[in-house]
Enzyme design. Structure first.
Site, PDB file in Angstrom:
ATOM      1  N   LYS A   1      12.068   3.626 -12.194  1.00 21.10           N
ATOM      2  CA  LYS A   1      13.345   3.783 -12.420  1.00 21.10           C
ATOM      3  C   LYS A   1      14.017   2.797 -11.445  1.00 21.10           C
ATOM      4  CE  LYS A   1      13.845   7.567  -8.838  1.00 21.10           C
ATOM      5  NZ  LYS A   1      14.185   8.715  -8.470  1.00 21.10           N
TER       6      LYS A   1
ATOM      7  N   HIS B   1     -10.866 -21.962  21.477  1.00 19.41           N
ATOM      8  CA  HIS B   1     -10.226 -21.894  22.582  1.00 19.41           C
ATOM      9  C   HIS B   1      -9.280 -23.369  22.446  1.00 19.41           C
ATOM     10  CE1 HIS B   1      -8.506 -22.013  26.641  1.00 19.41           C
ATOM     11  NE2 HIS B   1      -8.848 -23.137  26.639  1.00 19.41           N
TER      12      HIS B   1
HETATM   13  C1  LIG Z   1      11.821   0.644   6.747  1.00 15.54           C
HETATM   14  C2  LIG Z   1      10.627   0.480   6.204  1.00 15.54           C
HETATM   15  C3  LIG Z   1       9.640  -0.304   6.801  1.00 15.54           C
HETATM   16  C4  LIG Z   1       8.164  -0.246   6.304  1.00 15.54           C
HETATM   17  N1  LIG Z   1       7.339  -1.096   6.841  1.00 15.54           N
HETATM   18  C5  LIG Z   1       5.926  -1.252   6.409  1.00 15.54           C
HETATM   19  C6  LIG Z   1       5.114  -2.367   6.929  1.00 15.54           C
HETATM   20  O1  LIG Z   1       5.647  -3.110   7.693  1.00 15.54           O
HETATM   21  N2  LIG Z   1       4.023  -2.044   6.402  1.00 15.54           N
HETATM   22  C7  LIG Z   1       3.373  -1.183   5.634  1.00 15.54           C
HETATM   23  O2  LIG Z   1       2.354  -1.183   5.200  1.00 15.54           O
HETATM   24  N3  LIG Z   1       4.415  -0.340   5.177  1.00 15.54           N
HETATM   25  C8  LIG Z   1       5.390  -0.396   5.663  1.00 15.54           C
HETATM   26  N4  LIG Z   1       6.463   0.817   4.876  1.00 15.54           N
HETATM   27  C9  LIG Z   1       6.042   1.856   4.403  1.00 15.54           C
HETATM   28  C10 LIG Z   1       5.612   1.207   3.021  1.00 15.54           C
HETATM   29  O3  LIG Z   1       7.002   0.779   2.389  1.00 15.54           O
HETATM   30  C11 LIG Z   1       5.428   2.583   1.699  1.00 15.54           C
HETATM   31  O4  LIG Z   1       4.058   2.967   2.656  1.00 15.54           O
HETATM   32  C12 LIG Z   1       5.024   1.950   0.632  1.00 15.54           C
HETATM   33  O5  LIG Z   1       6.028   1.568  -0.023  1.00 15.54           O
HETATM   34  C13 LIG Z   1       4.393   3.230  -0.423  1.00 15.54           C
HETATM   35  O6  LIG Z   1       4.157   2.882  -1.517  1.00 15.54           O
HETATM   36  P1  LIG Z   1       4.206   3.717  -2.888  1.00 15.54           P
HETATM   37  O7  LIG Z   1       3.709   2.933  -3.830  1.00 15.54           O
HETATM   38  O8  LIG Z   1       3.508   4.906  -2.585  1.00 15.54           O
HETATM   39  O9  LIG Z   1       5.666   4.342  -3.029  1.00 15.54           O
HETATM   40  P2  LIG Z   1       7.066   3.349  -3.062  1.00 15.54           P
HETATM   41  O10 LIG Z   1       6.898   2.171  -2.538  1.00 15.54           O
HETATM   42  O11 LIG Z   1       8.204   4.111  -2.576  1.00 15.54           O
HETATM   43  O12 LIG Z   1       7.216   3.152  -4.752  1.00 15.54           O
HETATM   44  C14 LIG Z   1       7.441   4.481  -5.366  1.00 15.54           C
HETATM   45  C15 LIG Z   1       8.215   3.867  -6.676  1.00 15.54           C
HETATM   46  O13 LIG Z   1       8.553   4.859  -7.471  1.00 15.54           O
HETATM   47  C16 LIG Z   1       9.539   4.854  -8.192  1.00 15.54           C
HETATM   48  N5  LIG Z   1      10.039   6.230  -8.690  1.00 15.54           N
HETATM   49  C17 LIG Z   1      10.149   7.399  -8.154  1.00 15.54           C
HETATM   50  N6  LIG Z   1      10.397   8.327  -8.994  1.00 15.54           N
HETATM   51  C18 LIG Z   1      10.288   8.072 -10.392  1.00 15.54           C
HETATM   52  C19 LIG Z   1      10.127   8.327 -11.498  1.00 15.54           C
HETATM   53  N7  LIG Z   1      10.431   9.888 -11.702  1.00 15.54           N
HETATM   54  N8  LIG Z   1      10.129   7.635 -12.644  1.00 15.54           N
HETATM   55  C20 LIG Z   1       9.942   6.188 -12.458  1.00 15.54           C
HETATM   56  N9  LIG Z   1       9.963   5.610 -11.236  1.00 15.54           N
HETATM   57  C21 LIG Z   1      10.083   6.303 -10.137  1.00 15.54           C
HETATM   58  C22 LIG Z   1      10.801   4.544  -7.437  1.00 15.54           C
HETATM   59  O14 LIG Z   1      11.797   4.001  -7.776  1.00 15.54           O
HETATM   60  C23 LIG Z   1       9.810   3.455  -6.136  1.00 15.54           C
HETATM   61  O15 LIG Z   1       9.894   2.263  -6.551  1.00 15.54           O
HETATM   62  C24 LIG Z   1       7.758   0.766   5.557  1.00 15.54           C
HETATM   63  C25 LIG Z   1       8.845   1.546   4.935  1.00 15.54           C
HETATM   64  C26 LIG Z   1      10.137   1.716   5.433  1.00 15.54           C
HETATM   65  C27 LIG Z   1      11.064   2.463   4.946  1.00 15.54           C
END
Ligand SMILES: Cc1cc2nc3c(=O)[nH]c(=O)nc-3n(C[C@H](O)[C@H](O)[C@H](O)COP(=O)(O)OP(=O)(O)OC[C@H]3O[C@@H](n4cnc5c(N)ncnc54)[C@H](O)[C@@H]3O)c2cc1C
Length: 473
Positions: free
Chosen positions: A35, A452
């Protein structure tokens, strides 16, 4: 018209898009529904933009101190607009990369909001995905054999502490700041809070961290928390641990003031902005879970070790299932889920093998058990610790704070955990991760001859220190 797929992934973040690539490699007809933007939180509101800002902050702080290297730079100034521009360019480059990978894998991407439907004319089982398209086109109907929910998470706040996006913000708004505040209160001294504290302090912002636990980075080894707190305090960051923030005392005017209970007294803290970093909550709402038997507990979707929910053809991975909310965890969960769907026999993830990093200055990285955890689990523990101040390369870098600490089992010599604070440790931790995966003993780590002068010598020396045999300290 309904479109059929082997797999539809709800959410194109790090978990979702990596799962899609692995599925395409395995010959599954795959679609991703996103989305927002492909790359999700990590690419657009997490890992990458925050690290880009951290790097600018580090360069700024180091340039101001360049005299210690014999380099005289006068009139060092910060152009925050350019800092943000650099961040945007990096994100955009990587975003294009992810879009290219989807094309290369012939993965269909639907730009819209997906929702799981119950049994319907399309399928007797729940799992058909209705996509409300961002461009206003008629809803797409996707009929997959399998679904992966990878909808991620969003910032959490404290009950009663409303995020207004101006005075009271989360990391989402902080990443978009057009100008730096003079001062900031950071509520929460976990990973995100400490990264922001370090970064904003390097940018010259007056920072106060309020942490409820008795130490910052409470999930890290106790010695690590202590070292980071010491260094950050030396740099002028005010850190108050054991501080219970009282949302009902929030006052907003030109500045923001909040009280916290600390050692039995209420203390007021005032700053230009307040950043709330108290964890992230899973995106489980509005995705049609009520049309399924999927179980949500404490806000997170429940799965088995292959990420199957109660509906065995619907999987869930990444931040939406809780646990370690990290990008590399989400993507590996995605790979395991896809390989399971494809009928392969993936090994379940051993979460004690996963490295965790904090990109503050100094950096923090760890894998495995902390000393306290190892003792609680009944291990007969021995510890080796080696400081960076005895490592030539750290002195050359001009960053000699911190140490490498190894927790090992006295009885079996197993390497239980490795904990690092110091320069570039986020790049060094993978050696410790590999050592754990290969079941290496500290002796084997120490007898891998480390070049080193390198920072990695601290790992070998800490391994020797486990048995009191460190050479240089
Ligand atoms: C400030 C910050 C710094 C971070 N730094 C790190 C780091 O340095 N290293 C690290 O490993 N992790 C880091 N993280 C954590 C990392 O960003 C998350 O663990 C990771 O993004 C999780 O991936 P995901 O695919 O589960 O979810 P997300 O990356 O959140 O992706 C979920 C996606 O689903 C989409 N979505 C949601 N609902 C729907 C729907 N109904 N229909 C269609 N699309 C939908 C959203 O738009 C989003 O794009 C950080 C997080 C934050 C907030």
């Amino acid at each position: 018209m309904a479109k059929e797929y082997d797999l539809v992934i709800l959410g194109g973040g790090t978990g979702g898009y990596v799962a899609a690539i692995r599925a395409a490699q395995l010959g599954l007809k795959t679609a991703v529904v996103e989305k927002g933007k492909l790359g999700g939180t990590c690419l657009h509101a997490g890992c990458i933009p925050s690290k880009a800002l951290l790097r600018s902050a580090e360069v700024y702080a180091q340039t101001k101190e360049s005299e210690t290297f014999g380099v005289l730079a006068s009139d060092v100034k910060l152009d925050f607009v350019k800092v943000q521009e650099r961040k945007r360019k990096i994100v955009e480059q990587l975003h294009k990369g992810v879009q290219g990978l989807m094309k290369k894998g012939k993965i269909d991407v639907y730009e819209g909001t997906g929702r799981i439907l119950g049994p319907s004319i399309f399928s007797p089982m729940p799992g058909t995905i209705s996509v409300e398209m961002n461009n206003g086109d008629e809803n797409e109907m996707l009929v997959p054999k399998n679904v992966i929910i990878a909808t991620g998470s969003r910032p959490r706040t404290l009950p009663g502490l409303d995020i207004d996006g101006e005075l009271v913000i989360t990391s989402d708004e902080a990443l978009q700041l057009e100008a730096l505040p003079k001062s900031i209160i950071i509520v929460g001294g976990g990973v995100i809070g400490i990264e922001w504290a370090s970064m904003l302090n390097d940018f010259g912002v007056e920072v106060t961290v309020l942490e409820y636990a008795d130490r910052i980075l409470p999930t890290e080894d106790r010695d690590v928390s202590k070292e980071v707190e010491k260094v950050l305090k030396q740099r002028g960051i005010q850190i108050v641990t054991g501080a219970k923030v009282l949302p009902e005392t929030l006052e907003k005017g030109k500045d923001v003031t909040i009280k916290a209970e600390h050692k039995g007294e209420q203390k007021a803290f005032t700053a230009e902005k307040m950043l709330v970093s108290v964890g992230r909550q899973a995106n489980v709402e509005g995705i049609g879970l009520e049309n399924t038997d999927i179980i949500v507990e404490k806000g997170f979707i429940q799965t088995n070790e292959f990420y199957q929910t109660k509906e065995s053809h619907i999987y869930a991975i990444g931040d939406v299932i809780g646990g370690l909310q990290l990008a590399h965890v989400a993507s590996h969960e995605g790979i395991v889920a896809v390989e399971h769907i494809a009928g392969q026999a993936p090994s379940p993830i051993d979460y004690t093998m996963i490295s965790k990093c904090v990109y503050s200055r100094p950096e923090v990285a760890s894998v495995g058990l902390t000393e306290d955890e190892a003792k609680e689990k009944g291990f007969n523990v021995k510890v080796g610790k080696f400081p960076f101040k005895a490592i030539g390369k750290a002195l050359v870098f001009g960053e000699a704070e911190g140490f490498v600490k190894i927790v090992a089992d006295k009885n079996t010599n197993d390497l239980l955990g490795v904990h690092m604070v110091g320069p570039h440790v986020t790049d060094m931790i993978s050696e410790a991760g590999l050592a754990r995966v290969l079941d290496a003993t500290p002796w084997e780590v120490a007898h891998t001859i480390h070049p080193h002068p390198t920072l990695s010598e601290a790992m070998a020396e800490a391994a020797l220190a486990v048995d009191g045999k460190a050479i240089h300290f």
